[in-house]
Each structure stands twice: as structure tokens, then as C-alpha cells.
Design a protein around this motif. Structure first.
Motif, PDB file in Angstrom:
ATOM      1  N   GLU A 151      -9.556   0.030   7.352  1.00  0.00           N
ATOM      2  CA  GLU A 151     -10.273   1.309   7.341  1.00  0.00           C
ATOM      3  C   GLU A 151      -9.699   2.260   6.293  1.00  0.00           C
ATOM      4  OE1 GLU A 151     -11.785   1.650  11.988  1.00  0.00           O
ATOM      5  OE2 GLU A 151      -9.693   2.153  11.479  1.00  0.00           O
ATOM      6  N   ILE A 152      -8.377   2.228   6.163  1.00  0.00           N
ATOM      7  CA  ILE A 152      -7.730   3.065   5.147  1.00  0.00           C
ATOM      8  C   ILE A 152      -8.131   2.602   3.745  1.00  0.00           C
ATOM      9  CG2 ILE A 152      -5.506   3.761   4.139  1.00  0.00           C
ATOM     10  CD1 ILE A 152      -4.316   3.416   6.996  1.00  0.00           C
ATOM     11  N   ALA A 153      -8.164   1.279   3.555  1.00  0.00           N
ATOM     12  CA  ALA A 153      -8.559   0.710   2.260  1.00  0.00           C
ATOM     13  C   ALA A 153      -9.989   1.139   1.908  1.00  0.00           C
ATOM     14  CB  ALA A 153      -8.459  -0.812   2.295  1.00  0.00           C
ATOM     15  N   ASP A 154     -10.885   1.100   2.890  1.00  0.00           N
ATOM     16  CA  ASP A 154     -12.277   1.505   2.659  1.00  0.00           C
ATOM     17  C   ASP A 154     -12.352   3.001   2.340  1.00  0.00           C
ATOM     18  OD1 ASP A 154     -13.122  -1.062   3.144  1.00  0.00           O
ATOM     19  OD2 ASP A 154     -13.659  -0.691   5.240  1.00  0.00           O
ATOM     20  N   LYS A 155     -11.569   3.788   3.055  1.00  0.00           N
ATOM     21  CA  LYS A 155     -11.570   5.242   2.845  1.00  0.00           C
ATOM     22  C   LYS A 155     -11.053   5.592   1.452  1.00  0.00           C
ATOM     23  CE  LYS A 155      -9.304   9.490   4.421  1.00  0.00           C
ATOM     24  NZ  LYS A 155      -8.326  10.078   5.371  1.00  0.00           N
ATOM     25  N   GLN A 156     -10.001   4.906   1.017  1.00  0.00           N
ATOM     26  CA  GLN A 156      -9.369   5.234  -0.256  1.00  0.00           C
ATOM     27  C   GLN A 156      -9.938   4.440  -1.438  1.00  0.00           C
ATOM     28  OE1 GLN A 156      -5.107   4.844   0.188  1.00  0.00           O
ATOM     29  NE2 GLN A 156      -4.951   6.688   1.437  1.00  0.00           N
ATOM     30  N   HIS A 157     -10.831   3.496  -1.135  1.00  0.00           N
ATOM     31  CA  HIS A 157     -11.441   2.645  -2.175  1.00  0.00           C
ATOM     32  C   HIS A 157     -10.385   1.837  -2.933  1.00  0.00           C
ATOM     33  CE1 HIS A 157     -15.100   4.838  -1.305  1.00  0.00           C
ATOM     34  NE2 HIS A 157     -14.491   5.982  -1.590  1.00  0.00           N
ATOM     35  N   VAL A 158      -9.482   1.243  -2.144  1.00  0.00           N
ATOM     36  CA  VAL A 158      -8.450   0.363  -2.706  1.00  0.00           C
ATOM     37  C   VAL A 158      -8.430  -0.921  -1.877  1.00  0.00           C
ATOM     38  CG1 VAL A 158      -7.015   2.254  -3.590  1.00  0.00           C
ATOM     39  CG2 VAL A 158      -6.620   1.378  -1.257  1.00  0.00           C
ATOM     40  N   SER A 159      -7.648  -1.902  -2.326  1.00  0.00           N
ATOM     41  CA  SER A 159      -7.540  -3.151  -1.570  1.00  0.00           C
ATOM     42  C   SER A 159      -6.579  -2.987  -0.392  1.00  0.00           C
ATOM     43  CB  SER A 159      -7.035  -4.267  -2.483  1.00  0.00           C
ATOM     44  OG  SER A 159      -5.689  -4.026  -2.851  1.00  0.00           O
ATOM     45  N   LYS A 160      -6.691  -3.909   0.564  1.00  0.00           N
ATOM     46  CA  LYS A 160      -5.757  -3.884   1.698  1.00  0.00           C
ATOM     47  C   LYS A 160      -4.328  -4.113   1.222  1.00  0.00           C
ATOM     48  CE  LYS A 160      -6.892  -6.612   5.052  1.00  0.00           C
ATOM     49  NZ  LYS A 160      -7.071  -7.220   6.401  1.00  0.00           N
ATOM     50  N   ASP A 161      -4.164  -4.951   0.199  1.00  0.00           N
ATOM     51  CA  ASP A 161      -2.822  -5.196  -0.350  1.00  0.00           C
ATOM     52  C   ASP A 161      -2.200  -3.899  -0.858  1.00  0.00           C
ATOM     53  OD1 ASP A 161      -2.922  -7.882   0.224  1.00  0.00           O
ATOM     54  OD2 ASP A 161      -3.470  -8.512  -1.801  1.00  0.00           O
ATOM     55  N   ALA A 169       1.214  -2.097   0.487  1.00  0.00           N
ATOM     56  CA  ALA A 169       2.278  -1.717  -0.454  1.00  0.00           C
ATOM     57  C   ALA A 169       2.566  -0.223  -0.337  1.00  0.00           C
ATOM     58  CB  ALA A 169       1.880  -2.068  -1.885  1.00  0.00           C
ATOM     59  N   ASP A 170       1.506   0.586  -0.224  1.00  0.00           N
ATOM     60  CA  ASP A 170       1.672   2.033  -0.078  1.00  0.00           C
ATOM     61  C   ASP A 170       2.421   2.381   1.206  1.00  0.00           C
ATOM     62  OD1 ASP A 170       0.419   2.555  -2.456  1.00  0.00           O
ATOM     63  OD2 ASP A 170      -1.487   3.205  -1.565  1.00  0.00           O
ATOM     64  N   LEU A 171       2.056   1.712   2.291  1.00  0.00           N
ATOM     65  CA  LEU A 171       2.717   1.971   3.575  1.00  0.00           C
ATOM     66  C   LEU A 171       4.195   1.605   3.517  1.00  0.00           C
ATOM     67  CD1 LEU A 171      -0.019   0.709   6.064  1.00  0.00           C
ATOM     68  CD2 LEU A 171       0.808   3.065   5.838  1.00  0.00           C
ATOM     69  N   ARG A 172       4.502   0.479   2.883  1.00  0.00           N
ATOM     70  CA  ARG A 172       5.900   0.056   2.772  1.00  0.00           C
ATOM     71  C   ARG A 172       6.725   1.108   2.028  1.00  0.00           C
ATOM     72  NH1 ARG A 172       8.484  -1.968  -1.254  1.00  0.00           N
ATOM     73  NH2 ARG A 172       6.616  -2.555  -2.412  1.00  0.00           N
ATOM     74  N   ILE A 173       6.204   1.589   0.909  1.00  0.00           N
ATOM     75  CA  ILE A 173       6.927   2.595   0.120  1.00  0.00           C
ATOM     76  C   ILE A 173       7.015   3.924   0.871  1.00  0.00           C
ATOM     77  CG2 ILE A 173       6.833   3.983  -2.001  1.00  0.00           C
ATOM     78  CD1 ILE A 173       5.522   1.477  -3.328  1.00  0.00           C
ATOM     79  N   ALA A 174       5.918   4.320   1.495  1.00  0.00           N
ATOM     80  CA  ALA A 174       5.906   5.587   2.244  1.00  0.00           C
ATOM     81  C   ALA A 174       6.891   5.544   3.411  1.00  0.00           C
ATOM     82  CB  ALA A 174       4.496   5.872   2.755  1.00  0.00           C
ATOM     83  N   ILE A 175       6.971   4.407   4.100  1.00  0.00           N
ATOM     84  CA  ILE A 175       7.895   4.288   5.238  1.00  0.00           C
ATOM     85  C   ILE A 175       9.345   4.324   4.754  1.00  0.00           C
ATOM     86  CG2 ILE A 175       8.719   2.736   7.068  1.00  0.00           C
ATOM     87  CD1 ILE A 175       5.746   1.915   7.454  1.00  0.00           C
ATOM     88  N   GLU A 176       9.618   3.723   3.606  1.00  0.00           N
ATOM     89  CA  GLU A 176      10.964   3.791   3.046  1.00  0.00           C
ATOM     90  C   GLU A 176      11.349   5.237   2.745  1.00  0.00           C
ATOM     91  OE1 GLU A 176      11.262   1.293  -0.380  1.00  0.00           O
ATOM     92  OE2 GLU A 176      11.330  -0.577   0.779  1.00  0.00           O
ATOM     93  N   LYS A 177      10.411   5.996   2.188  1.00  0.00           N
ATOM     94  CA  LYS A 177      10.706   7.380   1.823  1.00  0.00           C
ATOM     95  C   LYS A 177      10.857   8.278   3.047  1.00  0.00           C
ATOM     96  CE  LYS A 177       8.949   7.184  -2.858  1.00  0.00           C
ATOM     97  NZ  LYS A 177       7.959   7.612  -3.867  1.00  0.00           N
TER      98      LYS A 177
END
Length: 204
Positions: A168-178, A182-190
Motif C-alpha cells: 500500500e505504501i509502494a502504491d501511495k508513493q509510486h515506487v516499488s516494494k523493494d 529499503a526505505d524502511l530499513r534506513i529509516a529504522i536505523e536512523k
């Protein structure tokens, strides 16, 4: 037979001679070199162990951040049962977070936070404050568009009133699930670095 014994005797004498060819100075040099090599290997071992231990703590903090995010809404609902002031806080957020490091059962960790509504409120308040700092960081970043996308992926996944799936996030942001993963991994690290402090940064 005598010849064989004679040869054995000569061999023993030759062996004894070869054993005393090294001088005391040479033996000392060998011992010193061996000690130096041993010390270097020991230091390498202890440094490797230190890095392993530090990485283990970093991984644990990362896991605990994910645990807090997954349980954010439940913790917030629990915290709202309490009306508290700063004078009622017996523990700081960092005290509670550090206590999590010695626990290895997710249910036990969450129950320990829920031990009192006030304790839960301290953690929820800390998480929300750090989310605010992370959002401010993203808005001021030179890569604002990318950082903001990562923040929003984190928000929609865990914090929003109606959370969303990666698809759903991928559809909302018009990006791939991958890209979302990747975004979630980096955001969680930060956010881990913010929630736990500098020591929350992962070791690469």
C-alpha cells in the motif's frame, strides 16, 4: 649389529649438538618475537570480540526499535490511561530502554514497559519526541525528497492512525516494494540512533 648401535650413538650425539647451537641471546630474541606475535594475536582477538559484542548490542537495539514501533499503538492506548507529571517519573526513557537490553523475550519486554501506565507513557513520549526530531532532520536534509519519503514510509507502516502494508505504501508513493523495504530499513536505523542515542547506530 655393532655398526647399527654405533650409528644410533652418533645420531644421538649429533642431535645433542644441534640442540645447543642457539645462544642465550638468540633464544631471548626468539622468546621476545614469540611474545610480540602472541600479544598482537591476542589484541586482534580481543578487538574482534569487542566489535562482535558492540555489533550484538547494535543489532539488539535495532530489534528493540522494531518491537517498539510494532507495538506503538498498543503502548499509546495503555499510556493514555495515565495522567502524569514529570515529578511522577521514577525512570527516564533511557533507563527503561537500557533495561530492555538484558531481556530476550519480546513479550517480557513489552510487559515490562506496561508494568505501569506511567512507565509506558514515558516510552511513548520519548518515541514521539524522536519521531519529531527525525521529521525535522528529513525536512532540512539536502536529499529532502528521499528522506521525507523514508520518514513517511515509517510513519505509514507503524505510526499512522490507519497503518499500511508495504504494498500500500509502494502504491501511495509510486515506487516499488523493494524501494519501500529499503526505505524502511534506513529509516529504522536512523530512528534507532535517535531513540537509543549515538550508541544505537549500527556497526557496518
Amino acid at each position: 649389529m655393532k655398526k647399527k648401535k654405533q650409528e644410533e650413538k652418533e645420531g644421538e650425539e649429533e642431535g645433542r649438538k644441534s640442540m645447543i647451537l642457539l645462544s642465550e641471546r638468540q633464544m631471548k630474541e626468539i622468546y621476545e618475537r614469540a611474545a610480540t606475535i602472541g600479544a598482537k594475536e591476542a589484541l586482534k582477538f580481543f578487538e574482534a570480540e569487542r566489535k562482535k559484542e558492540y555489533k550484538g548490542r547494535a543489532d539488539k537495539r535495532l530489534g528493540n526499535t522494531k518491537l517498539l514501533l510494532r507495538n506503538y499503538h498498543m503502548l499509546k492506548d495503555h499510556a493514555e490511561k495515565s495522567v502524569f507529571g514529570r515529578t511522577q517519573m521514577e525512570e527516564s526513557a533511557l533507563d527503561i530502554l537500557e533495561s530492555m537490553m538484558s531481556m530476550y523475550d519480546n513479550e517480557v519486554i513489552i510487559e515490562s514497559i506496561k508494568r505501569s501506565a506511567t512507565r509506558t507513557a514515558v516510552i511513548v513520549s520519548h518515541i514521539e519526541t524522536m519521531l519529531g526530531l527525525y521529521e525535522a532532520y528529513c525536512d532540512k536534509s539536502r536529499s529532502r525528497e528521499i528522506e521525507r519519503r523514508r520518514y513517511e514510509a515509517l510513519w505509514d507502516m507503524y505510526i499512522a492512525a490507519s497503518t499500511m502494508s508495504p504494498k500500500e505504501i509502494a502504491d501511495k508513493q509510486h515506487v516499488s516494494k523493494d524501494t519501500v523495504y529499503a526505505d524502511l530499513r534506513i529509516a529504522i536505523e536512523k530512528i534507532t540512533a535517535l531513540i537509543f542515542g549515538v550508541d544505537g547506530l549500527t556497526v557496518r
